[in-house]
Scaffold this active site. Structure first.
Site, PDB file in Angstrom:
ATOM      1  N   ASP A 267      -4.497  -3.574  -7.422  1.00  9.51           N
ATOM      2  CA  ASP A 267      -3.788  -2.344  -7.105  1.00  9.51           C
ATOM      3  C   ASP A 267      -3.018  -1.911  -8.360  1.00  9.51           C
ATOM      4  OD1 ASP A 267      -2.822  -0.098  -5.902  1.00  9.51           O
ATOM      5  OD2 ASP A 267      -2.021  -1.097  -4.139  1.00  9.51           O
TER       6      ASP A 267
HETATM    7  C1  BGC Z   1      -1.672   2.295  -3.947  1.00 14.14           C
HETATM    8  C2  BGC Z   1      -3.161   2.251  -3.666  1.00 14.14           C
HETATM    9  C3  BGC Z   1      -3.871   3.343  -4.434  1.00 14.14           C
HETATM   10  C4  BGC Z   1      -3.547   3.204  -5.895  1.00 14.14           C
HETATM   11  C5  BGC Z   1      -4.262   4.205  -6.786  1.00 14.14           C
HETATM   12  C6  BGC Z   1      -1.369   2.373  -5.417  1.00 14.14           C
HETATM   13  O1  BGC Z   1      -0.015   2.624  -5.656  1.00 14.14           O
HETATM   14  O2  BGC Z   1      -1.063   1.167  -3.369  1.00 14.14           O
HETATM   15  O3  BGC Z   1      -3.401   2.353  -2.288  1.00 14.14           O
HETATM   16  O4  BGC Z   1      -5.241   3.280  -4.188  1.00 14.14           O
HETATM   17  O5  BGC Z   1      -2.150   3.344  -6.073  1.00 14.14           O
HETATM   18  O6  BGC Z   1      -3.784   5.460  -6.631  1.00 14.14           O
END
Ligand code: BGC
Length: 721
Positions: A267
């Site tokens: 993530d």
């Molecule tokens: C979130 C994810 C997301 C990623 C990319 C993160 O902060 O937890 O769910 O896919 O950002 O945008």
């Protein structure tokens, strides 16, 4: 290109080129200073060189055929081996045609429409140049304080698994190479992100492995079984170790046991976050742990870029591990057909044609009307078209009904509630006032609202949370409606007219001050682009509400977590021989939620009768058939979600009081009856025992059938083994 060719491509790559493939950077990195892509703030501090950008494997958050094509064109010029970029974005509940938020879609119990919503999102996204979506999010949720419950389909492992499959099917279709109107899916957040302590985002998760396997892993597994191409790690700890550096979770459970051989991405920033978590001294150790755990792509930090080469040179990391990760990424690029056509579905003309098309809007309207849940109705709804209506509240004319994770959707494209109502009744019958802001109210606003409502037959209050109040980092400890809106309700009551509340929000709320103070409550969630039209369809009875809660509504926040599939305890409240005091209870509030899982009203009534089992006994080879007759005993045609639950009365470990095993959504004309049949096999009665084996117990079970998890008919049977 086949695997052999990929391998020889990997062999041609320098170590730096390989490591750059494992790095994902946001769009501004690829735009160049002249193209508005100046890197500032934390991104500049990442210390990424032009060379790394030119060799990066993937880009995050690019969209629009023109933008993506130009990024790809530039990239291919700079990339020595001509390896195309993968374009990944969060297309969570729609691209520009925004569907209801996932918790709402969960309440539709409509897998076909859910699949269609993902298919439409994929069509718009791929025409706009996107290759991979960071969806579905399938984290099981039990704490509505957590802002991200809006991204989940709720508290039940079976329902979540069914939706996980539907979304993956919708996004990916059958053949990513040839169906360029689909995108690869990335299931997230592995694992158990939804169990953050206290409902506070990014917080610690600590649970037994048995519970993890029993409740949390099934939905991710279902997505993988459906062929989901990618997995994203979670921010939280699992067994005391952040998921992103958790070898047991990623290598043993995800890859070996679940057989996942696709791309695992961290993530955002999660590799580096191992430092504040306290399991890595520095970025170097974080890189070592993430790669060893099996993370192929590092999203938005530069630990791999800065340290993997050094780690290889020092002999701490085998280059073969890096090669494996690169190979997986190249394989995904190949599957998406990017080596043949690096621009894939990106097409400016098609983009114009499909994005926000009439057909897509119609599908969004249909799903929005099926996702709303009618929680209370004291004879006010549906409204009659001859009534004079006062539409009051901060959501009366607001386009903020798309919800979090609709970054490409525009509030301007949203049909507001006012516009929806105007499609149903004459302007002369409708007065509108703001009444209050989301969190503030003034006497002037109240007087305006009272004035607007003075000649109305019915007051409709459009209330809720603005979209910043849920979603990522959108946690709340007090989950009532903001005071200002509760005050608005009180002041509107002075007029003594019937009041309907329509709610726009991203979590189950504590509805005190709303359900007890108004005559009807419709939970519309964030219904998306066609939200106002869908709400008007429901309020005027052109569509009969059929949504059923996928997550319990707590009586108050003090009860959380409150979920239907809980254990009984040794001193259950309400047992025939229970004492008054020494039972598991609160002294000041009930144990039960305000509205249970599976609950939702309709403009008609459904009655259940004649529940029958094909036998009192079942065996491993002989399934049990269960039937029930459902009758529409009211006066409107309507849809009912018939739900089958099971309880294992005596297990090797304690078992939930009820577990959803199957459901069917049926539609019935007034007076019509239907026999609904379910079958149960021994396999459906298996669960994780104390030694983590997945088997069933012989003995007594109870089957329950009903229209929600509380109001059910029951019959018992025995499993013989
Ligand atoms: C979130 C994810 C997301 C990623 C990319 C993160 O902060 O937890 O769910 O896919 O950002 O945008």
């Amino acid at each position: 290109m086949n695997e052999q060719k990929h391998t020889s491509l990997v062999n041609e790559m320098t170590l730096d080129e390989k490591i750059a493939q494992l790095t994902q950077l946001a769009t501004p990195f690829f735009k160049g200073a002249s193209d508005g892509g100046q890197i500032t703030g934390p991104m500049a501090e990442m210390g990424i060189s032009d060379e790394t950008i030119g060799n990066a494997g993937s880009v995050l958050g690019a969209s629009g055929a023109e933008e993506v094509k130009s990024i790809q064109r530039k990239h291919l010029k700079e990339n020595r081996l001509g390896i195309p970029l993968l374009v990944m974005s969060d297309i969570v509940h729609g691209y520009k045609t925004i569907f209801p938020v996932p918790i709402a879609i969960g309440c539709s119990w409509d897998l076909e429409l859910a699949e269609k919503s993902a298919e439409i999102a994929a069509r718009e996204a791929s025409a706009s140049g996107v290759h991979v979506t960071f969806a579905p999010m399938v984290d099981l949720v039990r704490d509505p304080r957590w802002g991200r419950v809006m991204e989940s389909t709720g508290e039940d492992p079976y329902l979540n698994s069914e939706f996980a499959r539907a979304f993956v099917r919708g996004f990916q279709g059958d053949d990513l190479t040839n169906e360029t109107d689909r995108v690869a899916a990335c299931v997230k957040h592995f694992a158990a992100y939804g169990a953050a302590e206290g409902g506070r985002d990014y917080n610690t998760v600590d649970m037994s492995e048995r519970e993890l396997r029993e409740s949390y892993l099934p939905a991710y597994k279902a997505a993988l079984d459906e062929g989901c191409e990618m997995v994203m790690t979670a921010f939280n700890t699992v067994f005391g170790i952040p998921a992103t550096g958790n070898k047991k979770l990623m290598r043993s459970i995800l890859r070996e046991e679940m057989g996942f051989d696709g791309v695992l991405i961290s993530d955002w920033g999660a590799v580096k976050e191992m430092i504040p978590h306290g399991v890595a001294e520095d970025e170097k150790e974080a890189a070592l742990k993430a790669l060893t755990a099996g993370v192929d792509i590092e999203m938005m930090t530069a630990a791999y870029v800065k340290y993997l080469k050094i780690l290889v040179e020092e002999g701490q990391v085998e280059e073969a591990l890096i090669d494996e990760a690169v190979l997986r990424i190249l394989t995904l690029k190949e599957k998406l057909g990017l080596f043949e056509n690096p621009y894939r579905g990106a097409d400016e003309e098609l983009e114009k044609e499909v994005v926000l098309s009439t057909a897509h809007r119609e599908a969004a309207r249909e799903l929005a009307s099926k996702s709303a849940v009618l929680l209370k109705n004291e004879g006010v709804l549906p409204l009659r078209k001859e009534q004079n209506i006062a539409l009051i509240g901060p959501f009366a004319e607001s386009g903020d009904i798309l919800g979090p994770w609709s970054w490409l959707g525009s509030k301007k494209d949203a049909v507001t509630v006012r516009e929806g109502f105007s499609q149903k009744i004459n302007e002369a019958q409708l007065t509108v006032a703001g009444g209050s802001d989301i969190e503030r109210i003034s006497e002037e606003q109240i007087q305006d609202a009272l004035h607007a409502a003075k000649d109305a037959d019915v007051i409709v209050l459009a209330l809720g949370e603005d979209s910043e109040m849920s979603g990522e980092a959108g946690c709340r400890a007090d989950i009532r409606l903001p005071e200002a809106q509760l005050e608005l309700i009180q002041r509107m009551k002075e007029l003594g007219k019937p009041i309907v509340s329509v709610l726009f929000n991203g979590r189950p709320l504590d509805l005190h001050g709303v359900w007890d103070e108004t005559d009807a409550v419709l939970e519309a969630w964030y219904p998306g682009t066609e939200g106002g039209a869908a709400v008007a369809d429901l309020i005027y009875g052109d569509v009969n509400p059929s949504g059923r809660l996928a997550m319990s509504f707590p009586y108050s926040a003090g009860q959380i977590p409150v979920y239907y599939n809980h254990y009984n305890t040794g001193r259950p409240k309400g047992a025939p021989d229970a004492q008054e005091r020494y039972v598991s209870q609160y002294l000041d509030i009930p144990n039960s939620p305000l509205f249970p899982f599976g609950y939702g009203l309709s403009y008609t009534e459904f009655t259940y009768s004649g529940m029958e089992l094909s036998s009192e006994k079942m065996t491993c080879d002989r399934q049990l058939n269960l039937t029930v007759t459902v009758t529409n005993s009211g006066t409107a045609a309507g849809e009912e979600v018939v739900q089958l639950y099971v309880r294992d009365v005596s297990g090797e470990v304690v078992r939930p009081l009820k577990e959803l095993k199957a459901f069917e959504k049926i539609s019935l004309e007034p007076g019509e009856s239907k026999e609904v049949g379910f079958s149960l096999t021994e396999e459906q009665l298996r669960y994780h025992h104390s030694d983590l084996t997945f088997t069933s117990d012989r003995g007594t079970f109870i089957a329950y059938i009903g229209g929600n998890s509380k109001d059910v008919m029951e019959a018992s049977f025995i499993l013989e083994k």
